[in-house]
Design a protein around this motif. Structure first.
Motif, PDB file in Angstrom:
ATOM      1  N   LYS A 159       0.836  -1.211   0.000  1.00 51.53           N
ATOM      2  CA  LYS A 159       0.000   0.000   0.000  1.00 51.53           C
ATOM      3  C   LYS A 159       0.870   1.260   0.000  1.00 51.53           C
ATOM      4  O   LYS A 159       0.623   2.203  -0.759  1.00 51.53           O
ATOM      5  N   ARG A 161       2.650   1.595  -3.435  1.00 52.89           N
ATOM      6  CA  ARG A 161       1.751   1.994  -4.524  1.00 52.89           C
ATOM      7  C   ARG A 161       1.416   3.488  -4.478  1.00 52.89           C
ATOM      8  O   ARG A 161       1.149   4.103  -5.518  1.00 52.89           O
ATOM      9  N   SER A 162       1.442   4.063  -3.290  1.00 57.96           N
ATOM     10  CA  SER A 162       1.113   5.487  -3.153  1.00 57.96           C
ATOM     11  C   SER A 162       2.317   6.393  -3.393  1.00 57.96           C
ATOM     12  O   SER A 162       2.203   7.614  -3.368  1.00 57.96           O
ATOM     13  N   ASP A 163       3.481   5.794  -3.655  1.00 57.10           N
ATOM     14  CA  ASP A 163       4.724   6.543  -3.874  1.00 57.10           C
ATOM     15  C   ASP A 163       5.023   6.562  -5.375  1.00 57.10           C
ATOM     16  O   ASP A 163       5.331   5.534  -5.971  1.00 57.10           O
ATOM     17  N   LYS A 164       4.937   7.748  -5.990  1.00 59.84           N
ATOM     18  CA  LYS A 164       5.189   7.873  -7.433  1.00 59.84           C
ATOM     19  C   LYS A 164       6.605   7.440  -7.796  1.00 59.84           C
ATOM     20  O   LYS A 164       6.863   6.982  -8.908  1.00 59.84           O
ATOM     21  N   ASP A 211       6.847   3.748  -8.887  1.00 66.92           N
ATOM     22  CA  ASP A 211       5.935   3.358  -9.968  1.00 66.92           C
ATOM     23  C   ASP A 211       6.387   2.028 -10.573  1.00 66.92           C
ATOM     24  O   ASP A 211       7.508   1.911 -11.062  1.00 66.92           O
ATOM     25  N   ASN A 252      11.739   5.436   1.172  1.00 67.07           N
ATOM     26  CA  ASN A 252      10.380   5.424   1.716  1.00 67.07           C
ATOM     27  C   ASN A 252      10.366   4.672   3.048  1.00 67.07           C
ATOM     28  O   ASN A 252      10.502   3.454   3.092  1.00 67.07           O
ATOM     29  N   GLU A 258      -4.447  -5.508  -1.416  1.00 66.71           N
ATOM     30  CA  GLU A 258      -3.051  -5.208  -1.737  1.00 66.71           C
ATOM     31  C   GLU A 258      -2.290  -6.468  -2.127  1.00 66.71           C
ATOM     32  O   GLU A 258      -1.457  -6.454  -3.037  1.00 66.71           O
TER      33      GLU A 258
END
Length: 376
Positions: A58, A61-64, A67, A126, A302
């Motif tokens: 999760k 996926r929210s971290d560009k 990608d 991250n 997820e």
């Protein structure tokens, strides 16, 4: 008389110092670990693994910057996918009480080791991904060492059987052959500091296995250590330039050869399924609880994403990743393999995704060659 007393005191102190120096490494390690007061059984640890994986996916996926369509991120997503699929296998195996549980956990452990290597390629810091990756590693490692055919065989004790001794001899022969192949690859690997360091870890593990005496404890510890070795070999495959990738695949294919023999041992070894309900201590520094609140539905969603999406790389993308990694290696020199990694060395900067994984050292020296004490 005073002189005599002094001499005797000196001798006593010297003897004490020598005795302490001869303490096994795993004894010192065990002394450093303190129970956290928490316990968990196999079902709980498998649930912790799934939850940690879900939260990690999760966050990623929210971290560009992570990608999955970006070539350098695909190895990370690919190893995440392997973990997800094997945890599903382990779930089904535990419910059915069959060997799929052990197979799923063992292969998830290898993929988790690979994940730590692939993470370096992303260049990401991250913290949410790293923190939950750590938790994932701890829970999988405990499952592997506490709820396995190896753990059951250790309880039984005794001497190695003739088939086990033959299997251990074969592993040693394979490791000797591995060292010879690594010797041939040293020249190419010297152009990439990260890859060079990784292959040295594999060499250290192989040398350690060759030095091990033929005993039950060392045999079982070797089986655990091979999970890490295969994960390392898989992870560093993406660091290899196209020109000598065929040579490197010889290392990757070693896993297939080994697995055929391992399955034979595993199926012949009995398991008391009541053991999965027995709780084990969770030690400080091996946390398996996920701090973030996430529902079972979100975890399932997820995991489905990680399992079902395609993260395959084209030949052009693999070449691009290898080329980009070579450039980074030239810029960062020896620091490339440490910074932004999932290893212990980056823990102080919050960049470590997985530390000792419930009892496994990184295998970076000949002294412990991986330090795996068989889950003790």
């Amino acid at each position: 008389m005073k002189i005599l007393i002094r001499i005797l005191l000196c001798l006593a102190l010297a003897g004490f110092t020598m005795a302490r120096a001869k303490e096994p490494a795993h004894a010192a390690k065990t002394a450093q670990h303190k129970p956290s007061g928490k316990k968990a059984n196999a079902k709980t640890l498998l649930g912790d693994s799934n939850k940690a994986l879900g939260v990690m996916v999760k966050a990623a996926r929210s971290d560009k910057g992570l990608d999955p369509k970006t070539a350098k991120n695909k190895p990370f997503w690919k190893s995440t996918q392997t973990i997800a699929k094997n945890l599903k296998m382990a779930d089904k195996g535990l419910a059915a009480k069959n060997d799929d549980f052990f197979k799923g956990v063992a292969h998830a452990r290898r993929a988790e080791e690979q994940l730590k290597i692939d993470w370096q390629l992303t260049g990401s810091k991250n913290k949410a991904v790293i923190e939950n990756g750590k938790t994932l590693g701890h829970s999988i490692a405990l499952l592997r060492t506490q709820y396995s055919k190896e753990a059951e065989r250790k309880k039984k004790g005794g001497e190695l059987t003739a088939p086990e001794k033959a299997a251990f001899d074969k592993i040693k022969a394979q490791q000797k052959g591995l060292l010879a192949k690594l010797k041939k690859l040293e020249k190419e690997a010297s152009k990439d500091k990260a890859l060079e360091k990784g292959l040295k870890k594999v060499q250290a593990q192989a040398r350690h296995i060759l030095k091990e005496p033929i005993t039950l404890d060392t045999y079982l510890a070797t089986l655990y250590l091979l999970d890490e070795q295969f994960g390392l070999i898989r992870g560093y495959e993406y660091y290899v330039d196209k020109g000598w990738r065929d040579d490197y695949l010889v290392l990757v294919n070693l896993e297939t050869t080994y697995d055929a023999d391992y399955v034979s041992w595993e199926t012949s070894t009995s398991y008391d399924w009541a053991s999965v309900d027995t709780s084990v201590d969770i030690y400080e520094g091996e946390e398996v609880d996920v701090s973030e609140s996430i529902s079972d539905e979100e975890v399932s969603s997820e995991e489905s994403y990680a399992s079902d999406e395609s993260f395959d790389m084209s030949d052009a993308e693999e070449e691009q990743v290898a080329a980009d990694e070579d450039t980074d290696a030239e810029v960062d020199a020896d620091d490339t393999a440490d910074d932004d990694s999932m290893d212990d060395s980056a823990d102080d900067e919050g960049e470590d995704m997985s530390d000792d994984g419930g009892g496994d050292d990184d295998g970076g020296s000949d002294d412990d060659g991986g330090g795996d004490d068989g889950g003790d």
